[in-house]
Every structure is written in structure tokens, then in C-alpha cells.
Design a protein around this motif. Structure first.
Motif, PDB file in Angstrom:
ATOM      1  N   ILE A 109      30.595  33.360  14.897  1.00 35.81           N
ATOM      2  CA  ILE A 109      31.589  33.503  13.827  1.00 35.81           C
ATOM      3  C   ILE A 109      32.147  34.920  13.802  1.00 35.81           C
ATOM      4  O   ILE A 109      33.361  35.124  13.662  1.00 35.81           O
ATOM      5  N   LEU A 112      34.601  35.291  16.542  1.00 36.18           N
ATOM      6  CA  LEU A 112      35.844  34.613  16.182  1.00 36.18           C
ATOM      7  C   LEU A 112      36.667  35.488  15.236  1.00 36.18           C
ATOM      8  O   LEU A 112      37.885  35.637  15.403  1.00 36.18           O
ATOM      9  N   ARG A 115      38.256  38.258  17.214  1.00 38.08           N
ATOM     10  CA  ARG A 115      39.386  37.785  18.013  1.00 38.08           C
ATOM     11  C   ARG A 115      40.665  37.733  17.192  1.00 38.08           C
ATOM     12  O   ARG A 115      41.760  38.040  17.670  1.00 38.08           O
ATOM     13  N   TYR A 116      40.536  37.331  15.931  1.00 37.48           N
ATOM     14  CA  TYR A 116      41.717  37.232  15.072  1.00 37.48           C
ATOM     15  C   TYR A 116      41.910  38.485  14.214  1.00 37.48           C
ATOM     16  O   TYR A 116      42.638  38.463  13.223  1.00 37.48           O
TER      17      TYR A 116
END
Length: 122
Positions: A109, A112, A115-116
Motif C-alpha cells: 500500500i 502504491l 507511485r501516485y
């Protein structure tokens, strides 16, 4: 005598219903045995891949997965469904890394979020 009531070899409605219940029970037992066989095969595959039998009561390398009861009360669960192969792969990875699936999930998580371009807060 009436034509439908007498005659050798005819089953009563109760006997037919009993037979149907027995067949359904046998099918259920067969399905449970199939699931049990699949679970045994998965355990054997995990043992083969890891090269050693997973030991119980072994402290994970990363202690962050072990949360105190009071800390866990502040957290909320989130369920993610995986297919059988992905779940088995995650289990093997957790064993290989000597970490819990919870700890790997938190890491995933955070990756993730990174990444954003969000704050890694998991």
C-alpha cells in the motif's frame, strides 16, 4: 386394488426423498474431500518451494506487523480478494521473507501511495 399403489419394486415418496438426501450428502462429502485435497496440495507446494517447513511461533523479522491490542483498535480492516495462485504466491513470499502477509500488504500500500505521489501513511 388400484394400479398405482401395489406392485413390487416401487418406492414410496418418503424412500425417494431419503435417497435424494443421501445423494446430496454424498456429493457434499465429495466436494469437501476435493477442497481438503486441494489444501493439502497447496501446503505441500509451499513446503517444497520454501525448502523448509514453516515454523510456528517464530518472531517475524519486521516487528511492525505485531500490533498491540490498543494500536489495533485504532486501525480499520480492508479486504482484498485474490485468486488462488496470487494468494499462494503471497504466502510463499511471506514465508521466504520471514514476514507476515499483513506486513507485506502495508508495504504494498505504501508503494502504491508513493507511485501516485501520496504520503506513505499505511
Amino acid at each position: 386394488m388400484t394400479a398405482g399403489k401395489s406392485g413390487a419394486g416401487k418406492k414410496s415418496m418418503k424412500a425417494v426423498a431419503t435417497d435424494a438426501v443421501r445423494e446430496k450428502g454424498a456429493a457434499g462429502k465429495a466436494a469437501r474431500a476435493k477442497d481438503s485435497g486441494r489444501a493439502k496440495a497447496l501446503k505441500a507446494a509451499l513446503k517444497e518451494v520454501s525448502g523448509e517447513r514453516p515454523r510456528r511461533n517464530v518472531e517475524p523479522v519486521v516487528a511492525s506487523a505485531k500490533l498491540a491490542a490498543k494500536d489495533r483498535q485504532e486501525l480499520r480492516g480492508y479486504v482484498i480478494y485474490l485468486n488462488d495462485e496470487a494468494k499462494a504466491q503471497l504466502s510463499r513470499l511471506a514465508i521466504d521473507q520471514r514476514r507476515t502477509a499483513q506486513d507485506l500488504g502495508v508495504e504494498a500500500i505504501n508503494l502504491l501511495f508513493r507511485r501516485y505521489r501520496l504520503v506513505e501513511i499505511a
